[in-house]
Write a protein that holds these residues in place. Structure first.
Motif, short mmCIF file in Angstrom:
data_model
loop_
_atom_site.label_atom_id
_atom_site.label_comp_id
_atom_site.label_asym_id
_atom_site.label_seq_id
_atom_site.Cartn_x
_atom_site.Cartn_y
_atom_site.Cartn_z
N PHE A 57 0.74 -1.24 0.14
CA PHE A 57 0.11 -0.05 -0.03
C PHE A 57 0.97 1.33 0.09
O PHE A 57 0.68 2.00 -0.74
N LEU A 58 1.75 1.28 0.81
CA LEU A 58 2.75 2.37 1.04
C LEU A 58 3.48 2.83 -0.26
O LEU A 58 3.97 3.73 -0.83
N LYS A 59 3.92 1.63 -0.88
CA LYS A 59 4.52 1.78 -2.13
C LYS A 59 3.76 2.02 -3.18
O LYS A 59 4.25 3.19 -4.11
N THR A 63 3.95 5.38 -6.24
CA THR A 63 4.14 5.09 -7.56
C THR A 63 2.88 4.79 -8.42
O THR A 63 2.88 4.92 -9.70
N ASP A 64 1.59 4.67 -7.81
CA ASP A 64 0.43 4.39 -8.69
C ASP A 64 -0.69 5.59 -8.34
O ASP A 64 -1.79 5.45 -8.83
N ALA A 65 -0.18 6.51 -7.58
CA ALA A 65 -1.22 7.56 -7.23
C ALA A 65 -1.85 8.29 -8.74
O ALA A 65 -1.17 7.98 -9.75
N ALA A 72 3.61 15.89 -2.18
CA ALA A 72 4.96 16.52 -1.64
C ALA A 72 5.51 15.96 -0.63
O ALA A 72 6.81 15.85 -0.20
N ASP A 73 4.57 15.22 0.41
CA ASP A 73 5.31 14.61 1.63
C ASP A 73 4.61 13.45 2.05
O ASP A 73 3.21 13.73 2.21
N ILE A 74 4.99 12.44 2.56
CA ILE A 74 4.31 11.35 3.21
C ILE A 74 5.02 10.93 4.38
O ILE A 74 6.13 10.58 4.40
N LYS A 75 4.18 10.93 5.60
CA LYS A 75 4.62 10.42 6.80
C LYS A 75 3.81 9.44 7.41
O LYS A 75 2.47 9.28 7.27
N THR A 76 4.57 8.47 7.95
CA THR A 76 3.83 7.23 8.55
C THR A 76 4.07 7.08 10.22
O THR A 76 5.28 7.58 10.49
N GLU A 77 3.32 6.51 10.60
CA GLU A 77 3.18 6.45 12.06
C GLU A 77 2.62 5.18 12.46
O GLU A 77 1.51 4.77 12.15
N SER A 78 3.40 4.26 13.19
CA SER A 78 2.82 2.93 13.60
C SER A 78 1.66 3.23 14.92
O SER A 78 1.80 4.09 15.75
#
Length: 550
Positions: A57-59, A63-65, A72-78
């Motif tokens: 999903f994150l990839k 790549t497929d948006a 501009a920016d993607i931030k992830t948090e567990s």
């Protein structure tokens, strides 16, 4: 395998471009649960599922948006898993103090054009057809987050069929905010020169007939009105030039396709690519020797400005077998004034120019004129940055406090900046005209509202008499004055990400110099902060001041 959960913050142009539907379908395809919603920053996503599914999903986000998105920016948090049963699209949340990026207006997509011209489709010849991948955005947005309630479509309730499309995650119009049809959406009308309605079963078809007879028609577009006539009819083009008070400047023309353009202009592969780009700009092309266009279209020039259809109405104008294949399509204004976009000013501003008016009841929130480019070394050199680009930002490396940069007086463009983001405004015109100066001030207020930026400093040209500079000085904020030619060179440095000292050559025209005289034709040794004047043309006395150079 135990489930894991992530919170994802995607910042950029991710509202109004089909990003939430893309996320919804991607999550379901990967058997992930969670939710997605718009906020002032962009889009917030929570996903839960297997490690492999979450990684894919994150990839795919990168790549497929959707093609119109710009992340501009993607931030992830567990996060701790909560055991959601399904993945949902949630209501937008009007929270946060950061800047939401707004998409530019987009050309109508191939799928919508196909439906537009399909006699069996329920949107056959409907001038306001759109979907998630195309249609108006910036020109209809009143605020963020981008939802129908904050657009000029808010008063058009969707019919059952349109609502079903809007609610169907597998439909191309899933959460398409301007979604509409002939039953529930905006409609077009044809008016005579006095503003009286003309009974017309098909107003666009009747518009074509009037143009074929040599008439001038004002046509409401995405970001304002155009003035249109037959580009091969010398009398019609000359009438338009006389009425618009446009003595010499060329008119832009629109053609149904590239093959038609090749009849009167040379088009190489790079230029064809630019003509067909989603921005659909006016592209400057070299004229062919064969005389096709009326002489008054671009008198005395070996170039002409050309663009392809980008709205449903444009496509309908060329859809008939006997329709003209090339039209003058110029800004709806008196020369040097801002383009007309408010219906209430239509007769007052264009009543002496147009013979007929093709209008509609979808309000334009703010004007946005056509962009102008030329091909240069396999790239688009922007000469006028407006529709298709505005209000997309320019990202910079160094963070800045909230700043308003007022620009110059001629071909005026302002910018708002905050953090790493700069928002250049739309093309306005020459500020010596009262209407243009009024538009300049209102455009700044509009940008401040939709981006939520309240400037703490203002940057102005050093010129003591520029309308733009004196407006900035009047705001009661700290002021930074910048020399005109240094500003031009610094902007080129920023565009090309240059650092350190450069030797800059600025031949754009005159500007107020550091010694109190008018400079022009400057060679500066400079960086972003400072400059040294190394070479320049000799000074000349100008009897009459600015009038001497006009």
């Amino acid at each position: 395998m135990p489930a894991i959960r992530f919170k994802v913050e995607a910042r950029g142009i991710v509202q109004g471009v089909g990003f939430r539907p893309f996320v919804y379908n991607l999550a379901n395809r990967l058997d992930l649960t969670g939710n997605v919603f718009n906020n002032k920053l962009g889009v917030t996503i929570e996903i839960e599922g297997t490690k492999e599914g979450c990684e894919k999903f994150l990839k795919a986000l990168e790549t497929d948006a959707p093609p119109l998105s710009r992340i501009a920016d993607i931030k992830t948090e567990s996060l701790k898993p909560v055991g959601d049963a399904v993945f949902k699209i949630m209501h937008s949340r009007d929270e946060g103090s950061d800047i939401a990026l707004i998409p530019p207006d987009n050309d109508v997509c191939v799928s919508c054009v196909s439906e537009l011209l399909d006699k069996n489709d329920r949107r056959y010849r409907y001038p306001f057809i759109n979907c998630t991948d195309c249609g108006p955005r910036y020109s209809i947005i009143e605020g963020t987050p981008y939802d129908r309630a904050k657009t000029s479509m808010k008063d058009f309730g969707m019919c059952a069929n349109c609502q079903a499309e809007y609610d169907d995650p597998h439909n191309r119009r899933f959460h398409a905010q301007p979604n509409a049809c002939p039953v529930c959406g905006p409609s077009a009308q044809l008016l005579d020169c006095d503003g009286k309605k003309i009974g017309a079963a098909d107003p666009v078809a009747d518009t074509v007939e009037f143009i074929k007879k040599g008439k001038i028609v004002a046509i409401k577009g995405i970001g304002g009105y155009h003035l249109a006539c037959d580009a091969k009819n010398e009398e019609a083009v000359k009438n338009l030039r006389d009425r618009k008070l446009r003595k010499e400047k060329p008119f832009a023309v629109i053609s149904r396709d590239v093959e038609t353009i090749r009849k009167y202009a040379d088009v190489n592969k790079q230029e064809e690519k630019l003509l067909n780009s989603r921005e659909k700009p006016i592209l400057l092309l070299k004229k062919r020797e064969e005389k096709v266009l009326a002489d008054s279209v671009a008198p005395g020039l070996n170039e002409c400005g050309v663009f392809l259809p980008y709205t449903p109405i444009h496509h309908l104008l060329f859809s008939g077998e006997d329709a003209p294949d090339v039209l003058v399509m110029t800004s709806g204004n008196v020369t040097d004034e801002p383009v007309v976009f408010e219906d209430s000013l239509l007769l007052d501003r264009l009543g002496g120019i147009a013979d007929y008016f093709l209008v509609n009841n979808r309000p334009i929130v703010w004007r946005c004129d056509d962009s102008v480019i030329r091909a240069h070394k396999d790239k688009a050199a922007l000469l006028r940055r407006s529709r298709g680009w505005v209000p997309a930002p320019v990202f910079i490396e160094k963070k800045t406090p909230p700043i308003l940069a007022c620009g110059g007086d001629l071909k005026s463009v302002f910018s708002l900046a905050k953090g790493n983001t700069v928002f250049p405004g739309p093309h306005i015109g020459d500020l010596e005209h009262a209407e243009a100066f009024d538009s300049f001030k209102k455009s700044i207020r509009h940008f401040k509202k939709i981006f939520g930026i309240e400037p703490e400093r203002v940057v102005v040209d050093k010129h003591p008499r520029y309308f733009s500079s004196n407006y900035g000085r009047s705001l009661g904020l700290p002021v930074t004055e910048v020399q005109h030619h240094h500003a031009h060179i610094a902007s080129v440095m920023l565009e090309n990400r240059l650092k350190g000292d450069v030797i800059g050559l600025s031949l754009d025209g005159t500007g107020y110099g550091g010694d109190g005289t008018i400079w022009g034709g400057e060679v500066l040794l400079c960086d972003y902060k400072e400059y040294e004047r190394k070479f320049h043309f000799p000074a000349l006395k100008l009897p009459g001041g600015d009038k001497a150079v006009r």
